[in-house]
Design a protein around this motif. Structure first.
Motif, short mmCIF file in Angstrom:
data_model
loop_
_atom_site.label_atom_id
_atom_site.label_comp_id
_atom_site.label_asym_id
_atom_site.label_seq_id
_atom_site.Cartn_x
_atom_site.Cartn_y
_atom_site.Cartn_z
N ASN A 94 0.78 -1.24 0.00
CA ASN A 94 0.00 0.00 0.00
C ASN A 94 0.81 1.29 0.00
OD1 ASN A 94 -2.71 -1.38 0.58
ND2 ASN A 94 -1.43 -2.09 2.25
N SER A 95 2.11 1.23 0.28
CA SER A 95 2.89 2.46 0.45
C SER A 95 4.37 2.17 0.25
CB SER A 95 2.67 3.03 1.86
OG SER A 95 3.28 2.18 2.83
N GLY A 96 5.14 3.25 0.16
CA GLY A 96 6.59 3.12 0.02
C GLY A 96 7.24 2.53 1.26
N ALA A 99 6.65 -1.07 1.18
CA ALA A 99 7.47 -1.70 0.14
C ALA A 99 8.88 -1.95 0.65
CB ALA A 99 7.49 -0.81 -1.11
N VAL A 212 11.09 4.38 -4.62
CA VAL A 212 9.79 4.92 -4.23
C VAL A 212 9.58 6.31 -4.79
CG1 VAL A 212 8.41 5.68 -2.25
CG2 VAL A 212 9.58 3.47 -2.19
N SER A 236 11.84 -1.31 -4.89
CA SER A 236 10.65 -0.88 -4.16
C SER A 236 10.00 0.30 -4.88
CB SER A 236 11.00 -0.50 -2.71
OG SER A 236 11.97 0.54 -2.68
N ALA A 238 6.28 3.02 -5.08
CA ALA A 238 5.02 3.55 -4.54
C ALA A 238 4.79 4.90 -5.21
CB ALA A 238 5.04 3.64 -3.03
N LYS A 239 4.67 5.98 -4.43
CA LYS A 239 4.52 7.36 -4.93
C LYS A 239 3.77 7.43 -6.27
CE LYS A 239 7.07 9.42 -1.62
NZ LYS A 239 6.39 10.11 -0.53
N PRO A 246 -3.47 5.10 -3.19
CA PRO A 246 -2.45 4.40 -2.40
C PRO A 246 -2.15 3.00 -2.95
CG PRO A 246 -4.13 5.37 -0.98
CD PRO A 246 -4.65 5.47 -2.37
N GLY A 248 1.63 0.38 -3.43
CA GLY A 248 3.07 0.20 -3.44
C GLY A 248 3.39 -1.22 -3.86
#
Length: 386
Positions: A94-96, A99, A212, A236, A238-239, A246, A248
């Motif tokens: 779901n997110s950096g 990750a 990320v 990894s 995300a962003k 959201p 990642g």
């Protein structure tokens, strides 16, 4: 009830966004040169992204990873195609921070080791192990502190070689941003990344490319680490992956084998998040936004180097930073409140630019004109009060 007060807030409320512009509750338009920490990759509320999410929402938004979710496989195929890492495996979260947390945990599972090499000015997230590998003591709680993280100077080849010579058989992973974001737009030397790859191969260590912020095409290549011409074991992300939705993930090299239960997530890879992520990749591919980022970024970089007053302009693609001397310490604030331009910062004196990969040349010129005007105003005011 009130909100837990952990963010210093600008007194602005954004109610609408489109492309590289946002508008506040009074209808004032702002140029967004920051993209909410490099999150907006294809432009705010891109119509294809909106349509993809709406269409998916009408079918199913969520069910857990206990069943087959075909859209995850669709995302994996498209991500492999656009990134060039077709033989890698995808784990979605779901997110950096998640990750990087999962990347570090997986490296430890794979090697059976505990030690992690991270670098000065690094930022990898705020969860337990990710924050322990972040070079900022003020956000590391006592419970996060561990002797398993070894911090080395960024881009220092000798220090890296010495560390491996001393502790190589204990090191599970090396984690490094290809371009440090929060650290101030510091670019990892290509020779340094090649050395990391060489030493990781020699000692059976996992090379984790934290992408990320510097990934997903922002640097002018899909991963900024690709400039070194070597592959990491884990990337990894995300962003910019979801353009604000959201999501990642980590890309995992084929030699790292999965086992049931070693990683898991409730919300990661849900149908709605995958639809958003697919829309991003489809737009990046269709509009050739990685090439656009490289070209627009080089144009912006060249023009910034000619702007009087700012210093040490650096970056790749649309991940750019420059130093602000003490005389211009209020430049970011002036750009926001007097000229309606969002930019980012890195302590103590760096302005960061992380606009949408779809920013137009006209918008880049608009920013450059405003920047020069803001610098002139600050300089004139200082002269008047001298």
């Amino acid at each position: 009830m009130k909100l837990f007060d952990v963010y210093p807030l600008n007194n602005i409320t954004i109610t609408k966004a489109q492309g590289s512009y946002v508008w506040d509750e009074n209808g004032v338009q702002y140029l967004d040169m920051y993209g909410g920490h490099a999150v907006i990759s294809i432009g705010h509320t891109h119509p294809h992204w909106v349509r993809r999410i709406e269409d998916q929402l009408e079918k199913i938004a969520f069910y857990s990873n206990s069943i087959h979710i075909p859209i995850q496989l669709e995302l994996a195929k498209k991500l492999g195609e656009v990134s060039g890492k077709q033989d890698y495996q995808l784990f979605l979260c779901n997110s950096g921070a998640e990750a990087n947390e999962n990347a570090l945990k997986l490296a430890s599972f794979h090697t059976g080791r505990k030690k992690i090499i991270a670098f000065s000015k690094s930022f990898h997230g705020r969860t337990s192990l990710a924050v322990a590998a972040t070079d900022n003591k003020s956000i590391v709680a006592p419970v996060n502190e561990t002797d398993n993280i070894i911090f080395l100077p960024f881009n220092d080849q000798q220090a890296l070689q010495d560390c491996f010579a001393k502790e190589g058989k204990e090191i599970a992973a090396v984690i490094i941003e290809g371009i440090q974001g929060v650290g101030g737009i510091n670019i990892a030397d290509e020779s340094f990344l090649k050395l990391i790859r060489q030493l990781c191969d020699e000692y059976g260590t996992v090379y984790i490319a934290d992408s990320v912020q510097c990934g997903y095409g922002r640097s002018g290549l899909f991963f900024s680490h690709d400039y070194a011409g070597v592959n990491a074991d884990i990337y990894s992300m995300a962003k910019g992956m979801g353009n604000g939705f959201p999501i990642g993930g980590i890309l995992i090299a084929p030699h790292i084998q999965p086992k049931y239960g070693m990683l898991g997530t409730t919300f990661g890879g849900n149908q709605l998040a995958c639809a958003a992520a697919l829309a991003v990749l489809e737009v990046i591919q269709q509009d050739q936004l990685i090439d656009v980022a490289k070209q627009r970024g080089q144009y912006l970089l060249n023009r910034l180097k000619a702007v009087e007053g700012i210093q040490n302009v650096r970056g790749r693609g649309l991940m750019i930073g420059f130093d602000v001397p003490e005389a211009l310490k209020d430049l970011k604030k002036k750009l926001l409140f007097d000229h309606n331009v969002f930019t980012g910062e890195a302590k103590p004196n760096v302005i960061r630019l992380l606009p949408s990969l779809a920013i137009t040349r006209k918008q880049v010129d608009e920013f450059l004109d405003v920047l020069k005007e803001a610098i002139a105003e600050i300089t004139a005011h200082a002269t008047e009060n001298a």
